[in-house]
Design a protein around this motif. Structure first.
Motif, PDB file in Angstrom:
ATOM      1  N   UNK A  79      21.193  58.304  49.858  1.00 50.48           N
ATOM      2  CA  UNK A  79      22.014  57.103  49.683  1.00 50.48           C
ATOM      3  C   UNK A  79      22.965  56.934  50.873  1.00 50.48           C
ATOM      4  N   UNK A  80      23.520  58.055  51.329  1.00 42.35           N
ATOM      5  CA  UNK A  80      24.414  57.981  52.488  1.00 42.35           C
ATOM      6  C   UNK A  80      23.654  57.511  53.719  1.00 42.35           C
ATOM      7  N   UNK A  81      22.422  58.018  53.910  1.00 39.78           N
ATOM      8  CA  UNK A  81      21.596  57.604  55.057  1.00 39.78           C
ATOM      9  C   UNK A  81      21.220  56.132  54.944  1.00 39.78           C
ATOM     10  N   UNK A  82      20.919  55.686  53.726  1.00 39.89           N
ATOM     11  CA  UNK A  82      20.559  54.284  53.514  1.00 39.89           C
ATOM     12  C   UNK A  82      21.745  53.370  53.801  1.00 39.89           C
ATOM     13  N   UNK A  83      22.918  53.735  53.319  1.00 43.21           N
ATOM     14  CA  UNK A  83      24.113  52.912  53.580  1.00 43.21           C
ATOM     15  C   UNK A  83      24.410  52.882  55.075  1.00 43.21           C
ATOM     16  N   UNK A  84      24.284  54.019  55.746  1.00 44.36           N
ATOM     17  CA  UNK A  84      24.517  54.066  57.198  1.00 44.36           C
ATOM     18  C   UNK A  84      23.527  53.159  57.924  1.00 44.36           C
ATOM     19  N   UNK A  85      22.278  53.186  57.538  1.00 44.34           N
ATOM     20  CA  UNK A  85      21.258  52.339  58.174  1.00 44.34           C
ATOM     21  C   UNK A  85      21.560  50.864  57.948  1.00 44.34           C
ATOM     22  N   UNK A  86      21.987  50.505  56.741  1.00 45.14           N
ATOM     23  CA  UNK A  86      22.309  49.104  56.444  1.00 45.14           C
ATOM     24  C   UNK A  86      23.509  48.653  57.274  1.00 45.14           C
ATOM     25  N   UNK A  87      24.538  49.493  57.377  1.00 45.30           N
ATOM     26  CA  UNK A  87      25.719  49.136  58.165  1.00 45.30           C
ATOM     27  C   UNK A  87      25.334  48.934  59.631  1.00 45.30           C
ATOM     28  N   UNK A  88      24.515  49.839  60.188  1.00 46.45           N
ATOM     29  CA  UNK A  88      24.079  49.694  61.584  1.00 46.45           C
ATOM     30  C   UNK A  88      23.196  48.453  61.769  1.00 46.45           C
ATOM     31  N   UNK A  89      22.349  48.157  60.779  1.00 51.44           N
ATOM     32  CA  UNK A  89      21.519  46.955  60.870  1.00 51.44           C
ATOM     33  C   UNK A  89      22.347  45.680  60.862  1.00 51.44           C
ATOM     34  N   UNK A  90      23.368  45.631  60.002  1.00 56.77           N
ATOM     35  CA  UNK A  90      24.254  44.456  59.957  1.00 56.77           C
ATOM     36  C   UNK A  90      25.011  44.322  61.277  1.00 56.77           C
ATOM     37  N   UNK A  91      25.484  45.449  61.820  1.00 56.59           N
ATOM     38  CA  UNK A  91      26.196  45.408  63.101  1.00 56.59           C
ATOM     39  C   UNK A  91      25.278  44.899  64.210  1.00 56.59           C
ATOM     40  N   UNK A  92      24.020  45.344  64.220  1.00 58.31           N
ATOM     41  CA  UNK A  92      23.060  44.885  65.229  1.00 58.31           C
ATOM     42  C   UNK A  92      22.797  43.394  65.084  1.00 58.31           C
ATOM     43  N   UNK A  93      22.661  42.924  63.850  1.00 56.57           N
ATOM     44  CA  UNK A  93      22.425  41.498  63.610  1.00 56.57           C
ATOM     45  C   UNK A  93      23.616  40.654  64.081  1.00 56.57           C
ATOM     46  N   UNK A  94      24.834  41.105  63.759  1.00 52.48           N
ATOM     47  CA  UNK A  94      26.020  40.360  64.178  1.00 52.48           C
ATOM     48  C   UNK A  94      26.167  40.342  65.703  1.00 52.48           C
ATOM     49  N   UNK A  95      25.873  41.454  66.334  1.00 46.89           N
ATOM     50  CA  UNK A  95      25.949  41.499  67.798  1.00 46.89           C
ATOM     51  C   UNK A  95      24.890  40.596  68.432  1.00 46.89           C
ATOM     52  N   UNK A  96      23.690  40.570  67.855  1.00 47.28           N
ATOM     53  CA  UNK A  96      22.651  39.688  68.384  1.00 47.28           C
ATOM     54  C   UNK A  96      23.055  38.229  68.238  1.00 47.28           C
ATOM     55  N   UNK A  97      23.601  37.871  67.075  1.00 40.93           N
ATOM     56  CA  UNK A  97      24.027  36.490  66.869  1.00 40.93           C
ATOM     57  C   UNK A  97      25.187  36.110  67.785  1.00 40.93           C
ATOM     58  N   UNK A  98      26.064  37.057  68.069  1.00 41.43           N
ATOM     59  CA  UNK A  98      27.180  36.766  68.973  1.00 41.43           C
ATOM     60  C   UNK A  98      26.698  36.576  70.401  1.00 41.43           C
TER      61      UNK A  98
END
Length: 154
Positions: A79-98
Motif C-alpha cells: 500500500x505504501x508503494x502504491x501510494x508513493x507511485x500514485x503521488x509520483x504519477x500525479x506530480x509527473x502529470x502536473x509537471x507535464x501540464x505545466x
C-alpha cells in the motif's frame, strides 16, 4: 626585355599564390585550435550537467523511497508503494501540464490578455472621402494675389 616582363608576371603570380596559401593555412590552423578549445569547454560543461542530472535523479529516488518507507510504518508495504507511485504519477502529470501550453492558458511566446477583459477588435478607422475636391484660395498670406502684378510701394 619582353621575356623578362613575362617572367616577372609569373613570379608575381607565384608569390601571390604562395602568400594566399600561407595565410589560408594559418587562418585554418587558428580556427581549428579555437574550435578545439571551445569544444573542450562545451564537453566539460555537458559532462557536469549530466552528472548533476544523474545526482538529481538519485536524490529523487531516495526521496521517493523515504516517503514510501514512512508510509510503510503505518500501512502494509504494498500500500505504501502504491501510494508513493500514485503521488509520483500525479506530480509527473502536473509537471507535464505545466510545461505544455494549452488553449486557455497563454504560453511564454504569446502575450497575456487575462488582465483586461476581452473585447472584440475594433474595426479600422477609414477616413471619409470628400464629396468634392478641396478648393485652394488663390491669395497668399497678407492678401497678395500671385496672379496680379505686384507694384512696389503700394
Amino acid at each position: 626585355m619582353n621575356r623578362l616582363e613575362h617572367l616577372d608576371k609569373n613570379l608575381v603570380d607565384e608569390l601571390t599564390r604562395a602568400a594566399r596559401e600561407a595565410v589560408r593555412d594559418e587562418l585554418r590552423n587558428e580556427l581549428r585550435d579555437e574550435l578545439r578549445e571551445q569544444t573542450r569547454k562545451q564537453r566539460r560543461k555537458a559532462a557536469l550537467y549530466a552528472g548533476a542530472g544523474a545526482a538529481g535523479l538519485y536524490a529523487g529516488a531516495a526521496l521517493a523511497l523515504a516517503f514510501g518507507l514512512a508510509l510503510a510504518l503505518g500501512l502494509p508495504g504494498w500500500a505504501a508503494a502504491l501510494i508513493t507511485a500514485v503521488v509520483l504519477g500525479v506530480a509527473a502529470h502536473l509537471l507535464r501540464d505545466a510545461a505544455r501550453p494549452s488553449a486557455g492558458r497563454p504560453s511564454v511566446d504569446t502575450p497575456s490578455t487575462t488582465s483586461a477583459p476581452e473585447a472584440a477588435p475594433a474595426a479600422p478607422v477609414v477616413p471619409e472621402r470628400p464629396v468634392s475636391p478641396p478648393t485652394v484660395d488663390a491669395t497668399r498670406a497678407g492678401g497678395v494675389d500671385p496672379d496680379v502684378p505686384h507694384r512696389p510701394g503700394r
